[in-house]
Design an enzyme around this catalytic site. Structure first.
Site, PDB file in Angstrom:
ATOM      1  N   ASP A 361      68.567  13.083  71.388  1.00  0.00           N
ATOM      2  CA  ASP A 361      68.538  13.426  72.809  1.00  0.00           C
ATOM      3  C   ASP A 361      67.122  13.752  73.289  1.00  0.00           C
ATOM      4  O   ASP A 361      66.323  14.343  72.564  1.00  0.00           O
ATOM      5  CB  ASP A 361      69.451  14.639  73.049  1.00  0.00           C
ATOM      6  CG  ASP A 361      69.535  15.029  74.502  1.00  0.00           C
ATOM      7  OD1 ASP A 361      69.980  14.201  75.315  1.00  0.00           O
ATOM      8  OD2 ASP A 361      69.133  16.162  74.845  1.00  0.00           O
ATOM      9  N   GLU A 414      67.216   8.321  72.847  1.00  0.00           N
ATOM     10  CA  GLU A 414      67.414   8.379  74.293  1.00  0.00           C
ATOM     11  C   GLU A 414      66.025   8.657  74.887  1.00  0.00           C
ATOM     12  O   GLU A 414      65.594   9.795  74.985  1.00  0.00           O
ATOM     13  CB  GLU A 414      68.418   9.475  74.672  1.00  0.00           C
ATOM     14  CG  GLU A 414      68.821   9.442  76.139  1.00  0.00           C
ATOM     15  CD  GLU A 414      68.332  10.641  76.930  1.00  0.00           C
ATOM     16  OE1 GLU A 414      68.175  10.497  78.160  1.00  0.00           O
ATOM     17  OE2 GLU A 414      68.098  11.709  76.348  1.00  0.00           O
TER      18      GLU A 414
END
Length: 681
Positions: A361, A414
């Protein structure tokens, strides 16, 4: 290949210690418990031991690795471990707190008395405090009481704890990671499923809101296992991606404010219950990707922030150590012990929980020193630039370690910027990730589809631009949770037109997605056309599947997943320029796009035709690369999908009429707001 034993990569001694007390609370699950008895007596006349005995699991080599940032199995050493010492069963505790004046273990067993069970600091300046406490074992709640240099007494969780009390309680719990795995076949062959030349269609799931009980309580890991396996098999996804399962105190964070990095959330059960969920998915041929959050952590008093009274885990310079967007704290990526913590944590989920990949993330927030900061709020690196060199170094080492230990997994970034080489090998100067989210494709695609079809002819470049850079990285196409919250509306609600047109537009969007180069990710609920925005506090609206438009949408997704998995042209070269060719982008007035997808064999080539308006066309001529009989293998306007049924039922014979740069062409019916996919016999 990754090992697939009961406790991967452990020594025999560690396996025996963990097996000795393993007994998960779930009773109805096959293969989820062993026959050992907890705290089974070892000696009828055990010696009299002190409250805390000097005992260590660390060797000098462990300490050297830890201090140099190269110990990547810290979960086997730090934390709490049930062991036998001098014939007595008890628990060994170890915690890193170099600035502490003293450290003790507190819990129900000593009435949370700060003075009765002090740990011993090691002599080697590692900053590790440790000790053996007899007669306590699995299931015991505890914290560390840390005395700081300025006189405070902090009650902190165990950063390496395997299990926690259910929120809002925050104590760590003595536990183990032993589990009788039943996924040998999957683990042996998963390299085929995780290969870059294999179809990867990912179903993103938030465990707390995918489904709930009738009285709005969360399901257990075991209840989720049964229902989720059936749904994923029905819809045909190859993998599931769980939004962070790691323990977190604040449910509205969706799991992204992690406090217990080594523990699956106790909201749904114990660690073995989560292992069971992974096991069941694997046994049914479904891969598991976990969201992993090394970018920040919350400032909760019981957790990592100022752990020993100093900035131990977070960077001491708040220009690098504080995240202004999320009001959270950023790890000190240059501190060796913190690097060992993070890499050990990533390895832990692959090792002990058999995860098939990690979706990392907020990578962009780690790569740039000036991320979400104004001028004067950040300090350039030693070369005067804005790249966070320590974070870049961490990513490279992380991926090197992950792929050297588990070459059959995927690390997915990401990352929302144009940082060069995110999914390129380290030896080529890249970060070493296997794939990267294609955020530009997502933004351009949604902006295009939100437009009234009447005006799409003015925005043809927006939908074709992605192929300019599509092969600069190994891209995954994401339509994730971030696109259906905070007033952005659900995917089907973004689409223009009446109800029929909205669903036709969404079927068309998914058809474009599944035939565009790259792997795929779709957030839960989108597969059946959830009309409301996602709400973490309530279940998806499964009752919508009683209605034809939503039934049709789910059938369309199932068909697209089946097509993706059965047609090598869609995955053989999904990350290579050779796998894609534009045939025609010039028909702006009709907003029609034509392109080809190619596999390793010429005969597998597909032709994709997209009609981006609600106007159907008859005898629409399309150039094809070879003569022969072309058949329609997919049409998003099928009545089965709640379409109007304008399909090409008859075979299409290629004529020797030059068209769109091809020597042969065919004339076909184009459905309104529809996609047609053709293959030559």
């Amino acid at each position: 290949m990754a090992k697939t034993s009961k406790a991967n990569s452990q020594s025999e001694e560690l396996q025996q210690e963990e097996k000795a007390t393993a007994k998960p609370k779930t009773t109805k699950k096959k293969g989820n418990a062993d026959n050992k008895q907890e705290n089974e007596p070892i000696n009828v006349n055990p010696p009299q031991l002190k409250n805390v005995e000097v005992y260590s699991r660390f060797t000098d080599f462990d300490i050297n690795l830890f201090k140099s940032g190269k110990h990547f199995r810290l979960y086997e050493k730090l934390g709490s471990h049930v062991v036998e010492y001098l014939g007595v069963t008890g628990t060994y505790f170890a915690v890193w707190a170099p600035a502490a004046k003293y450290v003790s273990v507190i819990g129900n067993f000593n009435y949370w008395n700060r003075d009765s069970h002090p740990l011993f600091v090691r002599w080697d300046e590692s900053g590790i405090w440790e000790g053996f406490i007899p007669h306590i074992g699995k299931g015991e709640a505890y914290k560390f009481c840390i005395g700081t240099q300025d006189g405070r007494q902090l009650e902190k969780i165990d950063p390496y704890a395997h299990y926690f009390e259910e929120p809002p309680k925050t104590a760590s719990i003595v536990w183990d990671n032993w589990y009788e795995w039943n996924d040998k076949d999957w683990m042996k062959n998963r390299w085929e499923k995780n290969s870059l030349s294999a179809p990867m269609s990912v179903y993103e799931v938030h465990l707390g809101s995918w489904q709930k009980t009738l009285d709005n309580n969360v399901l257990s890991y075991g209840e989720i296992a049964e229902r989720l396996v059936n749904h994923v098999k029905q819809t045909g996804f190859t993998h599931v991606e769980f939004m962070p399962v790691m323990e977190h105190p604040y449910a509205p964070s969706w799991g992204y404010q992690v406090t217990g990095f080594f523990a699956p959330s106790s909201r749904f059960g114990n660690p073995q219950d989560f292992m069971y969920l992974v096991d069941e998915l694997h046994k049914n041929g479904i891969g598991v990707i976990l969201d992993w959050v090394p970018s920040h952590f919350p400032g909760d008093a019981h957790a990592l922030f100022e752990y020993d009274g100093t900035h131990l885990y977070e960077h001491p310079d708040m220009r690098k150590g504080y995240h202004p967007d999320w009001k959270s704290y950023i790890f000190n990526y240059g501190r060796n012990e913190v690097r060992s913590f993070l890499i050990s944590n990533a390895l832990y989920w692959l090792d002990r929980f058999h995860a098939d990949g990690l979706r990392v993330d907020a990578v962009a927030s780690m790569l740039y020193l000036d991320y979400s900061r104004n001028a004067g709020e950040w300090e350039p690196n030693e070369f005067g630039g804005n790249h966070h060199l320590e974070a870049i170094s961490l990513f490279r080492e992380l991926n090197e370690v992950l792929y050297s230990n588990f070459p059959d997994v995927q690390a997915i970034a990401e990352e929302s910027t144009s940082f060069t080489g995110v999914s390129r090998p380290i030896y080529m100067g890249g970060l070493g990730f296997g794939q990267k989210w294609m955020m530009g494709w997502m933004n351009d695609t949604l902006k295009y589809f939100e437009k009234d079809p009447m005006y799409r002819k003015y925005h043809q470049d927006q939908i074709t631009f992605s192929t300019v850079y599509a092969f600069s990285e190994n891209f995954m196409l994401p339509l994730s949770h971030d696109e259906v919250v905070y007033g952005k509306k659900s995917l089907v609600s973004k689409m223009p037109g009446d109800e029929w047109q909205r669903f036709a537009n969404l079927r068309l969007l998914f058809s474009y997605m599944f035939t565009h180069p790259g792997s795929k990710l779709i957030f839960m609920g989108s597969e059946f056309g959830q009309t409301a925005e996602w709400n973490y506090a309530q279940s998806l609206d499964w009752h919508l599947l009683e209605f034809a438009p939503h039934q049709g949408m789910q059938k369309c997704i199932s068909a697209l997943n089946a097509l993706y998995k059965s047609q090598p042209a869609l995955y053989d070269k999904q990350f290579a320029q050779e796998g894609f060719e534009w045939i025609d982008t010039s028909d702006r007035n009709n907003s029609v796009l034509v392109y080809s997808r190619k596999g390793n064999e010429r005969k597998n080539q597909l032709i994709v035709v997209l009609n981006m308006t609600p106007v159907p066309h008859s005898n629409y001529r399309v150039g094809v690369p070879m003569q022969g009989i072309w058949t329609e293998i997919f049409n998003s306007d099928s009545e089965e999908f709640y379409g109007s049924g304008k399909t090409n039922k008859d075979a299409l014979i290629a004529e020797e009429i030059s068209w769109q740069g091809k020597a042969y062409s065919i004339a076909l019916t184009l459905p309104p707001l529809g996609a047609v996919i053709l293959k030559v016999k």
